[in-house]
Design a protein around this motif. Sequence first.
Motif, PDB file in Angstrom:
ATOM      1  N   LEU A 120       0.852  -1.150   0.000  1.00 54.49           N
ATOM      2  CA  LEU A 120       0.000   0.000   0.000  1.00 54.49           C
ATOM      3  C   LEU A 120       0.909   1.227   0.000  1.00 54.49           C
ATOM      4  O   LEU A 120       1.609   1.444   0.976  1.00 54.49           O
ATOM      5  CB  LEU A 120      -0.851  -0.091   1.283  1.00 54.49           C
ATOM      6  CG  LEU A 120      -1.988   0.868   1.463  1.00 54.49           C
ATOM      7  CD1 LEU A 120      -3.190   0.632   0.621  1.00 54.49           C
ATOM      8  CD2 LEU A 120      -2.377   0.859   2.934  1.00 54.49           C
ATOM      9  N   ALA A 171       1.757   5.353  -0.087  1.00 50.11           N
ATOM     10  CA  ALA A 171       1.137   6.558   0.473  1.00 50.11           C
ATOM     11  C   ALA A 171       0.177   7.138  -0.569  1.00 50.11           C
ATOM     12  O   ALA A 171       0.511   7.209  -1.758  1.00 50.11           O
ATOM     13  CB  ALA A 171       2.203   7.569   0.851  1.00 50.11           C
ATOM     14  N   ASP A 182      -2.574   5.718  -1.497  1.00 55.64           N
ATOM     15  CA  ASP A 182      -3.449   4.652  -2.002  1.00 55.64           C
ATOM     16  C   ASP A 182      -4.735   4.564  -1.203  1.00 55.64           C
ATOM     17  O   ASP A 182      -4.742   4.761   0.012  1.00 55.64           O
ATOM     18  CB  ASP A 182      -2.759   3.280  -1.881  1.00 55.64           C
ATOM     19  CG  ASP A 182      -1.846   2.994  -3.070  1.00 55.64           C
ATOM     20  OD1 ASP A 182      -1.887   3.769  -4.046  1.00 55.64           O
ATOM     21  OD2 ASP A 182      -1.096   2.003  -3.006  1.00 55.64           O
ATOM     22  N   SER A 183      -5.796   4.248  -1.914  1.00 55.55           N
ATOM     23  CA  SER A 183      -7.047   3.954  -1.237  1.00 55.55           C
ATOM     24  C   SER A 183      -7.538   2.608  -1.764  1.00 55.55           C
ATOM     25  O   SER A 183      -7.930   2.499  -2.916  1.00 55.55           O
ATOM     26  CB  SER A 183      -8.069   5.052  -1.518  1.00 55.55           C
ATOM     27  OG  SER A 183      -9.254   4.774  -0.839  1.00 55.55           O
ATOM     28  N   ALA A 213       2.552  -1.176   4.357  1.00 57.38           N
ATOM     29  CA  ALA A 213       2.102   0.197   4.116  1.00 57.38           C
ATOM     30  C   ALA A 213       3.344   1.079   4.143  1.00 57.38           C
ATOM     31  O   ALA A 213       4.009   1.180   5.179  1.00 57.38           O
ATOM     32  CB  ALA A 213       1.105   0.616   5.183  1.00 57.38           C
ATOM     33  N   SER A 263      -3.080   6.837   3.535  1.00 55.81           N
ATOM     34  CA  SER A 263      -3.648   5.750   2.745  1.00 55.81           C
ATOM     35  C   SER A 263      -4.792   5.091   3.503  1.00 55.81           C
ATOM     36  O   SER A 263      -4.868   5.158   4.723  1.00 55.81           O
ATOM     37  CB  SER A 263      -2.573   4.723   2.396  1.00 55.81           C
ATOM     38  OG  SER A 263      -1.855   4.355   3.549  1.00 55.81           O
ATOM     39  N   TRP A 286      -7.358   1.571   3.846  1.00 56.62           N
ATOM     40  CA  TRP A 286      -7.596   0.149   3.590  1.00 56.62           C
ATOM     41  C   TRP A 286      -8.995  -0.119   4.119  1.00 56.62           C
ATOM     42  O   TRP A 286      -9.234  -0.137   5.312  1.00 56.62           O
ATOM     43  CB  TRP A 286      -6.551  -0.682   4.337  1.00 56.62           C
ATOM     44  CG  TRP A 286      -6.659  -2.164   4.123  1.00 56.62           C
ATOM     45  CD1 TRP A 286      -7.521  -3.019   4.754  1.00 56.62           C
ATOM     46  CD2 TRP A 286      -5.869  -2.967   3.237  1.00 56.62           C
ATOM     47  NE1 TRP A 286      -7.318  -4.311   4.306  1.00 56.62           N
ATOM     48  CE2 TRP A 286      -6.312  -4.312   3.378  1.00 56.62           C
ATOM     49  CE3 TRP A 286      -4.836  -2.689   2.327  1.00 56.62           C
ATOM     50  CZ2 TRP A 286      -5.747  -5.363   2.664  1.00 56.62           C
ATOM     51  CZ3 TRP A 286      -4.280  -3.750   1.617  1.00 56.62           C
ATOM     52  CH2 TRP A 286      -4.731  -5.067   1.785  1.00 56.62           C
ATOM     53  N   VAL A 338      -2.003   5.430   7.955  1.00 58.33           N
ATOM     54  CA  VAL A 338      -3.011   4.519   7.410  1.00 58.33           C
ATOM     55  C   VAL A 338      -4.283   4.514   8.255  1.00 58.33           C
ATOM     56  O   VAL A 338      -4.230   4.547   9.481  1.00 58.33           O
ATOM     57  CB  VAL A 338      -2.478   3.063   7.367  1.00 58.33           C
ATOM     58  CG1 VAL A 338      -3.432   2.175   6.571  1.00 58.33           C
ATOM     59  CG2 VAL A 338      -1.086   3.003   6.796  1.00 58.33           C
TER      60      VAL A 338
END
Lengths: 230, 214
Positions: free
Chosen positions: A46, A48, A50-51, A74, A81, A83, A110
């Motif tokens: 994952l 930085a 990212d979704s 992550a 980000s 998750w 996260v």
Amino acid sequence: MRTRIQVTPGPDRPQVELRGDVLAPRILATTPDGAEVAIVGTRMVLLAGDSVGIDVVVAPGGRLRIVEPVGTVAYGGPGSSQWDVSIELGAGAVLEWESQPFVVSDGADVTRTTRISLGADARLLQRETLVFGRSGQRGGSLVTRLDASGVDGPLLVEELDLRPDQRERVGILGDNRVLDSLLALGWRPGTPADLTAFELSEPGCLVRHVGHQHDHRPLDVCWFRWHGDL
Amino acid sequence: MSGLLLAFLADVRLPVGTHTQSAGLEAALQAGMPISDLASYVRTRLGTVTEVEAATAVVARATELAGDDLARVERAWAARTPSRVLRDNALQLGRGHGRLLAALWPSDDRRPARHCRAVALGMTAARAGLSGHEVACLVGYDDVQSATSALLKLEPTDPVQVAALTRDLIPDVVAMADRVAGLTEPEQIPAHAAPHIEMWAERHAHTTERLFRA
């Protein structure tokens, strides 16, 4: 775009709908009432910014086993980000999700959200292994929220503020770097005496292990025991 | 009047079983927490498990005043309290508060029900005329006082120093009450968890030598 896994039992074989994004689902095996699916990253996740979203739907009477071949890291970087997992189990459905460690590296920020909706007599077995920092690191920020509900109301609601200064407080995790959890919802499994088990108010159990280093063994024993109940 | 009422309800001499409580301190010390961490430990509680209790009392008060069903509040609390040990302890304390409530502020429109301490305190606040902020302060103050007073029995030390520590934590109690005083719905109750505190409570319940129930 979100990753989606939907399983509907059929007369001879199940109907399995898969949709992939940066996480791609792959069928490993099927039985008349269900499937075993692996979730594989199609690139580095994952990062930085990212979704990631995963939607899991198991129709009434269906069975699904999800495996992750490798853990998730992550990574730190500019931006936060996400998750986000949504699980919907129909009446009598069974989901077993054998996740791998989720490592929060330095600089990562996260948010993990999990929403679970359980139909009547549905069962869920899910593991979540949170590891703070790669080797030699303190680890970044993580905030988690879990909302699990059944037909009559909430089963388990939990928020964990695991940003570095918060998680290192006395009473949270102290100087431990690993929070390993095993969650059973929908029945009351037996618990090994040597583990800390939280018997929920509604049928379900949460077992936790906190440690300095990642050691999967303490909860593995419990996993195999509960796996036999599904 | 309500200031004195608050003092009355916070009084450890009330027959509600508070003397059996250490706010998890006995469990924490058994798990190896040094005494020097006491203030930090209490602050952790005020931001997690105690905030959940206080918010539950606030929402129970609002629910009681609106004449709505307290079962939803009870269920929201139970879903946010995974430890059976802590739930059982809260239900036992709730019985004491329920008896007090039935005798001091009787109501004839309710069937007797088992409530956890937070819900029983919320009902008491509704009937006795305390505000949401006051009942949240009551829950927070009770938690601080339980932990600091328990220290005197677990590791005898200077009571004046302990009183000073208790006083120093009052602003933290008020800050916590500020966060939850306006809540009205069960879904709004925060769910902040404290893994170690909850794990220690479970282990403590299985030890034979203990002074406190929780």
